[in-house]
Design a protein around this motif. Sequence first.
Motif, PDB file in Angstrom:
ATOM      1  N   ARG A  93      35.161-118.833  27.818  1.00 13.92           N
ATOM      2  CA  ARG A  93      35.481-118.435  26.557  1.00 13.92           C
ATOM      3  C   ARG A  93      34.427-117.066  26.164  1.00 13.92           C
ATOM      4  NH1 ARG A  93      38.794-120.889  23.011  1.00 13.92           N
ATOM      5  NH2 ARG A  93      39.197-123.129  23.504  1.00 13.92           N
ATOM      6  N   GLN A  94      33.203-117.185  26.792  1.00 20.39           N
ATOM      7  CA  GLN A  94      32.531-116.068  26.821  1.00 20.39           C
ATOM      8  C   GLN A  94      32.914-114.863  27.440  1.00 20.39           C
ATOM      9  OE1 GLN A  94      28.090-116.474  26.758  1.00 20.39           O
ATOM     10  NE2 GLN A  94      28.576-118.594  26.616  1.00 20.39           N
ATOM     11  N   ALA A  95      33.155-115.275  28.742  1.00 20.59           N
ATOM     12  CA  ALA A  95      33.853-114.053  29.465  1.00 20.59           C
ATOM     13  C   ALA A  95      35.201-113.658  29.105  1.00 20.59           C
ATOM     14  CB  ALA A  95      33.894-114.648  30.885  1.00 20.59           C
ATOM     15  N   TYR A  96      36.160-114.503  28.546  1.00 21.59           N
ATOM     16  CA  TYR A  96      37.479-114.050  27.786  1.00 21.59           C
ATOM     17  C   TYR A  96      37.055-113.172  26.884  1.00 21.59           C
ATOM     18  CZ  TYR A  96      42.125-114.470  25.767  1.00 21.59           C
ATOM     19  OH  TYR A  96      42.968-114.102  25.006  1.00 21.59           O
ATOM     20  N   ALA A  97      36.158-113.279  25.862  1.00 19.96           N
ATOM     21  CA  ALA A  97      35.747-112.465  24.674  1.00 19.96           C
ATOM     22  C   ALA A  97      35.303-111.197  25.098  1.00 19.96           C
ATOM     23  CB  ALA A  97      34.729-113.444  23.850  1.00 19.96           C
ATOM     24  N   ALA A  98      34.670-111.182  26.539  1.00 24.31           N
ATOM     25  CA  ALA A  98      34.311-109.829  26.897  1.00 24.31           C
ATOM     26  C   ALA A  98      35.325-109.194  27.465  1.00 24.31           C
ATOM     27  CB  ALA A  98      32.979-110.083  27.933  1.00 24.31           C
TER      28      ALA A  98
END
Length: 228
Positions: free
Chosen positions: A44-49
């Motif tokens: 989710r963090q990578a997706y948000a980035a």
Amino acid sequence: MQTIAERLRSALSRIDSATANANRPPKSVKLLAVSKTKPVSDIRQAYAAGQRLFGENYVQEGVEKIIDLQDLPDIEWHLIGPLQSNKTRVVAEHFQWVQSVDREKIARRLNNQRPPSLPPLNVCVQLNIDDEASKSGLSPEELPAMIDAISNMDNLVLRGLMAIPKADVSAQHQQQTLTQLHDLFEHYRTKLSNFDTLSVGMSGDTEAAIANGSTMVRIGSAIFGARQ
């Protein structure tokens, strides 16, 4: 300690620099973030980035993450690990890509088990380019028959080749391997529609792979941190 977003930016910057140094068009190389063994919170963090392409090595782990992250509509899931015939159905039902097709039996099962409600499954043929006993994949000599077989499967789209070249080799050996992969890719790219993907290169050989025509590099720990 760097965040996942910061490490992701560093990986993309590295790819952009290698692409420019190889005199290739900007953004012609995609980043596949390898998220095996990492929790969905990291994804989710990578997706948000901004990251959208994620690679999983293990079928059950990957399927669980796909189900958990169904609220992310444009995420794209690639299976990059070995696939046994008894697990093809769940893969055909959940993944958008399978990069590790190494037997006609696997391809045929994926084709037959792809739900009609879904678009055709994107596949790459995995080559064992250095003939290593520890790795899956076809020899270059076996490639034409596999390509012919997949080309007749309506529920699969043959997108290209995937390989994991031998690690810890001389620069000369590495270059010979990457040149062979590039030549094979270019040969079929001119003959087949949709054949646009050469998935080769990881953290240790990103620059060399991009210099030799890779269109997708697979990077994991440099983004998500060391695996347990």
